[in-house]
Design an enzyme around this catalytic site. Structure first.
Site, PDB file in Angstrom:
ATOM      1  N   ARG A 109       0.639  -1.184  -0.087  1.00 57.66           N
ATOM      2  CA  ARG A 109      -0.016  -0.025   0.093  1.00 57.66           C
ATOM      3  C   ARG A 109       0.457   1.223   0.276  1.00 57.66           C
ATOM      4  O   ARG A 109       1.858   1.432   1.267  1.00 57.66           O
ATOM      5  CB  ARG A 109      -1.182   0.039   1.398  1.00 57.66           C
ATOM      6  N   THR A 113      -1.679   7.663  -0.953  1.00 54.70           N
ATOM      7  CA  THR A 113      -3.146   7.597  -1.146  1.00 54.70           C
ATOM      8  C   THR A 113      -3.639   6.208  -0.596  1.00 54.70           C
ATOM      9  O   THR A 113      -4.865   5.900  -1.008  1.00 54.70           O
ATOM     10  CB  THR A 113      -2.886   7.036  -3.011  1.00 54.70           C
ATOM     11  N   ASP A 205       0.116  -2.848  12.776  1.00 52.89           N
ATOM     12  CA  ASP A 205       0.912  -3.634  11.046  1.00 52.89           C
ATOM     13  C   ASP A 205       1.074  -4.944  11.279  1.00 52.89           C
ATOM     14  O   ASP A 205       1.861  -5.252  11.693  1.00 52.89           O
ATOM     15  CB  ASP A 205       1.749  -2.872  10.177  1.00 52.89           C
ATOM     16  N   ASP A 208       4.575  -6.335   9.015  1.00 51.34           N
ATOM     17  CA  ASP A 208       5.578  -5.998  10.767  1.00 51.34           C
ATOM     18  C   ASP A 208       5.801  -6.900  11.905  1.00 51.34           C
ATOM     19  O   ASP A 208       6.524  -7.374  12.639  1.00 51.34           O
ATOM     20  CB  ASP A 208       5.538  -4.741  11.499  1.00 51.34           C
TER      21      ASP A 208
HETATM   22  C1  PRP Z   1      -1.584  -4.417   4.346  1.00 50.47           C
HETATM   23  C2  PRP Z   1      -2.441  -6.315   4.740  1.00 50.47           C
HETATM   24  C3  PRP Z   1      -2.877  -5.989   3.345  1.00 50.47           C
HETATM   25  C4  PRP Z   1      -3.127  -4.760   3.100  1.00 50.47           C
HETATM   26  C5  PRP Z   1      -4.969  -3.945   3.570  1.00 50.47           C
HETATM   27  O1  PRP Z   1      -0.156  -4.879   3.451  1.00 50.47           O
HETATM   28  O2  PRP Z   1      -0.988  -7.586   5.069  1.00 50.47           O
HETATM   29  O3  PRP Z   1      -2.065  -6.386   1.512  1.00 50.47           O
HETATM   30  O4  PRP Z   1      -2.801  -3.528   3.659  1.00 50.47           O
HETATM   31  O5  PRP Z   1      -4.974  -3.352   3.441  1.00 50.47           O
HETATM   32  P1  PRP Z   1      -5.725  -1.927   2.280  1.00 50.47           P
HETATM   33  O6  PRP Z   1      -7.443  -3.317   2.654  1.00 50.47           O
HETATM   34  O7  PRP Z   1      -6.586  -0.846   2.907  1.00 50.47           O
HETATM   35  O8  PRP Z   1      -5.211  -2.595   0.761  1.00 50.47           O
HETATM   36  P2  PRP Z   1       0.418  -3.790   3.075  1.00 50.47           P
HETATM   37  O9  PRP Z   1       0.796  -3.497   1.919  1.00 50.47           O
HETATM   38  O10 PRP Z   1       1.175  -3.028   4.620  1.00 50.47           O
HETATM   39  O11 PRP Z   1       1.994  -5.377   3.205  1.00 50.47           O
HETATM   40  P3  PRP Z   1       3.016  -6.004   3.502  1.00 50.47           P
HETATM   41  O12 PRP Z   1       2.031  -6.774   4.404  1.00 50.47           O
HETATM   42  O13 PRP Z   1       4.417  -6.302   3.060  1.00 50.47           O
HETATM   43  O14 PRP Z   1       3.726  -4.746   5.032  1.00 50.47           O
HETATM   44  N1  URA Z   2      -3.012  -3.482   6.965  1.00 51.16           N
HETATM   45  C1  URA Z   2      -2.739  -3.533   8.199  1.00 51.16           C
HETATM   46  O1  URA Z   2      -1.262  -4.324   8.719  1.00 51.16           O
HETATM   47  N2  URA Z   2      -3.194  -3.320   9.089  1.00 51.16           N
HETATM   48  C2  URA Z   2      -4.616  -2.444   9.054  1.00 51.16           C
HETATM   49  O2  URA Z   2      -5.394  -1.774  10.257  1.00 51.16           O
HETATM   50  C3  URA Z   2      -4.439  -1.798   7.636  1.00 51.16           C
HETATM   51  C4  URA Z   2      -4.364  -2.575   6.346  1.00 51.16           C
END
Ligand code: PRP
Ligand code: URA
Length: 214
Positions: A109, A113, A205, A208
């Site tokens: 993400r 945005t 997160d 993380d």
């Molecule tokens: C997180 C999560 C989803 C996304 C959800 O991933 O694991 O994939 O955010 O958010 P959304 O519904 O608003 O799209 P992130 O983009 O943080 O990547 P990561 O798993 O690599 O930390």
């Molecule tokens: N991605 C995450 O990991 N946590 C949230 O709350 C939203 C997006």
């Protein structure tokens, strides 16, 4: 399992799932415990989400006699974690169906945005003949989930299920409206998103917390 308004959305309100999600949310839960919980919850959710897997009758011999008995038909299941956090759920589903094929979709993400960006996509072939279970613990705005399902459909995927541990109402609406044909399994439907598009109360997160990064 509660079905929301006769849609394709199922809230998996089993007490074991709810209990483990509460442990997951706790900011005192460390990486090791967090990973175990994500995998256990995925397994419990998979038990419900896979209840329509096709069976075939096979003949086996018990110590008493021959019999015809049901087994999962073929090697038709594909699981597709959304990187990174979806990876944490893979082991839970493989515990249930060890022969499942595993694809990967890499999305992150944008911090400003909140829209998803693809950086990787590799799906097992022939994807059109498989039941596909997309895994991501978090459905926040729904952008990543909707885009992942778009990719899978562009590659020919048809029978798609989406499994998330925590969803925000905004994300659930976006995904179910973009893809009304897919079944969506949710562990818990939370209150809302905050101004940074994080789920409230959520768990922070997920990527993380699984990988111990910041
Ligand atoms: C997180 C999560 C989803 C996304 C959800 O991933 O694991 O994939 O955010 O958010 P959304 O519904 O608003 O799209 P992130 O983009 O943080 O990547 P990561 O798993 O690599 O930390
Ligand atoms: N991605 C995450 O990991 N946590 C949230 O709350 C939203 C997006």
């Amino acid at each position: 399992m509660e079905n929301i308004k006769n849609s394709n959305v199922f809230i998996l309100d089993h007490p074991l799932i709810q209990h483990k999600i509460s442990l997951l949310r706790d900011s005192n839960t460390g990486t090791n415990e967090f990973r175990k919980l994500i995998e256990e919850i995925a397994m419990l959710m998979g038990y419900e989400a896979l209840r329509d897997l096709p069976l075939k009758e096979v003949e086996i011999e018990t110590p008493i006699e021959k019999c015809v008995t049901p087994m999962i038909a073929g090697k038709k299941l594909a699981i597709v974690p959304i990187l990174r956090a979806g990876l944490g759920m893979v082991g839970g589903i493989l515990n249930l169906v060890p022969t499942a094929k595993v694809g990967h979709i890499g999305l992150y993400r944008d911090h400003e945005t909140h829209e998803p960006h693809e950086y990787y996509c590799k799906l097992p072939e022939p994807i059109d003949q498989r039941t596909i279970v997309v895994l991501d613990p978090m459905l926040a705005t729904g952008g990543s989930g909707a885009e992942a399902v778009d990719f899978i459909k562009q590659h020919g995927g048809k029978n798609i299920k989406f499994m998330c541990i925590i969803a925000a109402p905004e994300g659930l609406k976006r995904l179910s409206e973009a893809h009304p044909d897919i079944q969506i399994f949710v562990g818990h439907l939370d209150r809302c998103l905050n101004e940074d598009a994080y789920i409230c109360p959520g768990l922070g997160d997920a990527g993380d917390r699984i990988f111990g990064t910041k």
